[in-house]
Design a protein around this motif. Structure first.
Motif, PDB file in Angstrom:
ATOM      1  N   ASN A  84      14.847  53.860  20.808  1.00 47.65           N
ATOM      2  CA  ASN A  84      16.134  54.558  20.857  1.00 47.65           C
ATOM      3  C   ASN A  84      16.350  55.229  22.212  1.00 47.65           C
ATOM      4  OD1 ASN A  84      17.448  54.073  18.311  1.00 47.65           O
ATOM      5  ND2 ASN A  84      15.799  55.248  17.355  1.00 47.65           N
ATOM      6  N   ARG A  85      15.277  55.705  22.828  1.00 49.10           N
ATOM      7  CA  ARG A  85      15.386  56.265  24.177  1.00 49.10           C
ATOM      8  C   ARG A  85      15.931  55.221  25.144  1.00 49.10           C
ATOM      9  NH1 ARG A  85      11.799  56.180  28.618  1.00 49.10           N
ATOM     10  NH2 ARG A  85      11.844  58.052  29.911  1.00 49.10           N
ATOM     11  N   GLU A  86      15.410  54.002  25.056  1.00 50.15           N
ATOM     12  CA  GLU A  86      15.876  52.937  25.940  1.00 50.15           C
ATOM     13  C   GLU A  86      17.304  52.525  25.596  1.00 50.15           C
ATOM     14  OE1 GLU A  86      14.291  51.722  28.618  1.00 50.15           O
ATOM     15  OE2 GLU A  86      12.817  53.297  28.211  1.00 50.15           O
ATOM     16  N   LYS A  87      17.604  52.417  24.333  1.00 50.66           N
ATOM     17  CA  LYS A  87      18.944  51.972  23.921  1.00 50.66           C
ATOM     18  C   LYS A  87      20.024  52.907  24.423  1.00 50.66           C
ATOM     19  CE  LYS A  87      21.875  50.820  19.991  1.00 50.66           C
ATOM     20  NZ  LYS A  87      21.972  50.602  18.533  1.00 50.66           N
ATOM     21  N   PHE A  88      19.768  54.212  24.361  1.00 48.61           N
ATOM     22  CA  PHE A  88      20.780  55.193  24.739  1.00 48.61           C
ATOM     23  C   PHE A  88      20.615  55.697  26.178  1.00 48.61           C
ATOM     24  CE2 PHE A  88      20.865  55.288  20.139  1.00 48.61           C
ATOM     25  CZ  PHE A  88      22.215  55.415  19.854  1.00 48.61           C
ATOM     26  N   HIS A  89      19.681  55.101  26.938  1.00 51.81           N
ATOM     27  CA  HIS A  89      19.432  55.505  28.325  1.00 51.81           C
ATOM     28  C   HIS A  89      19.171  57.011  28.426  1.00 51.81           C
ATOM     29  CE1 HIS A  89      20.728  51.492  29.109  1.00 51.81           C
ATOM     30  NE2 HIS A  89      21.987  51.714  28.864  1.00 51.81           N
TER      31      HIS A  89
END
Length: 400
Positions: free
Chosen positions: A289-294
């Protein structure tokens, strides 16, 4: 009269004609030693290697009436010492004027043949700089960093790489405007391993940007597994209770899927979020989720609270979503780090509610409890029925 002159790249060739004329007619020239050594021919030998405001004022007092020039590298209006000196000169009634020079941002833009009017300009020279925050708040614009001292293109790119921005495009310029000028292209990850000359600047571009939104993403926007997730309405209420500010240091204890952590990170783009979680499956979801939402200002802290909290920076606000029975110890640790931290605890079970109230009141706080009961529609043939979610308690503490 004193004239403040920008010397651009610090060579005679980068001086303006007007600046050159003033220097050749000056009776006293002040500035950093390396600039004095690069003065053009025809300038007075009455030179003093001074650049601190108090030293400059003392030199002017010792040479009343002398036509004085003070040289700065770059431009007098771009992160220059002139900004500190000018008010002092005016306060003492000293007549002064300013002749600008070429800035490093202009020299880099010219070297690569690009306009620079849309770049975000940041100084990491002699001041605290958070390159991750600067890049995440750039709105998609390239970010130009003036470097110097302990901060180099390599150190800034190392910080970006550690935050997950290692693939960002990077461009560095060394010794701009001089014979030994060099331009480098690569990624932040590659630059983190390089060494650069002391006179260097950095441009970071093509950065992923966090999505714009009002508070509260739909639950479906998050990558989910079998790990429990704090629902959209509760997340929005928790952020309101925590009164998150853009520069806050935030903890999410028992972070689960990371949904609250992501919301906190996007609400505090110049701050930092520590997502504390011990379950391996949940940690994997937080990373995704960290990567998905930058949400690159979000750091996953793997471990069980309160032990995992020991080395974290003092928080401004903390969301506690789960403690595995260690509520009292977690609250103790939070308030030891910062007695004025804003705390919001989420509870489903009545036992957790009681433990949260007891933990807060033990520190002299008055516990405020809010119950949130959310029902959502579910189709049933041609009808729509309201299906209730579990009621959630949000507990906050106020000083009496």
């Amino acid at each position: 009269m004193i004239t403040l002159i920008g010397m651009g790249a610090g060579t005679p060739e980068s001086l303006t004609t007007q600046g050159l004329a003033v220097l050749q007619n000056a009776e006293l020239i002040l500035g950093a030693k390396r600039l004095l050594e690069q003065l053009p021919q025809g300038c007075t030998e009455n030179r003093k290697a001074l650049y601190q405001p108090k030293e400059i004022l003392a030199a002017l007092a010792a040479n009343p009436g002398a036509e004085t020039a003070l040289v700065y590298s770059g431009d007098t209006g771009f992160y220059s010492g002139a900004a500190q000196l000018l008010p002092m000169l005016r306060a003492f009634g000293i007549s002064c004027r300013v002749l600008p020079g070429l800035s490093s941002v202009q020299l880099l833009a010219a070297a690569v043949g690009r306009p620079w009017q849309d770049w975000k300009l940041v100084s990491a020279h002699g001041c605290t700089c958070d390159p991750v925050a600067e890049c995440l708040t750039a709105g998609g614009r390239p970010v130009f960093f003036l470097t110097g001292g302990t901060e180099t293109p390599a150190t800034l790119c190392a910080a970006l790489t550690a935050a997950g921005l290692g693939d960002a495009h990077a461009l560095a310029g060394e010794n701009l405007g001089r014979a030994e000028e060099k331009i480098f292209f690569g990624t932040a990850q590659e630059f983190a391993q390089k060494q650069f000359a002391s006179l260097s600047v950095l441009l970071i571009e093509h950065l992923p940007q966090p999505p714009r939104r009002a508070s509260g993403f739909p639950d479906e926007a998050f990558i989910r597994g079998e790990v429990p997730m704090t629902k959209q309405e509760v997340r929005a209420a928790a952020l309101a209770k925590l009164a998150v500010k853009p520069t806050d240091i935030l903890w999410d204890v028992g972070a689960g899927t990371g949904s609250v952590s992501v919301e906190l990170a996007l609400a505090a783009p110049r701050g930092r979020v520590c997502a504390v979680e011990c379950a391996p499956e949940a940690c994997a979801l937080i990373r995704q989720n960290r990567e998905k939402f930058h949400a690159y200002n979000l750091t996953l802290v793997e471990g069980r609270a309160p032990a995992a909290l020991a080395d974290l920076p003092a928080p401004d606000a903390v969301f506690i979503g789960g403690t595995k029975g260690g509520m009292e110890a977690v609250v103790d640790t939070v308030l030891e780090k910062n007695p004025n931290a804003r705390v919001c605890i989420s509870a489903i079970a009545l036992e957790t509610l009681s433990a949260a109230i007891a933990a807060l009141t033990a520190h002299g706080l008055s516990a405020e409890v809010t119950q949130i009961a959310v029902s959502r529609t579910k189709p049933a043939g041609r009808l729509h029925l309201l299906m209730a979610n579990n009621p959630i308690f949000l507990i906050t503490g106020e000083r009496e």
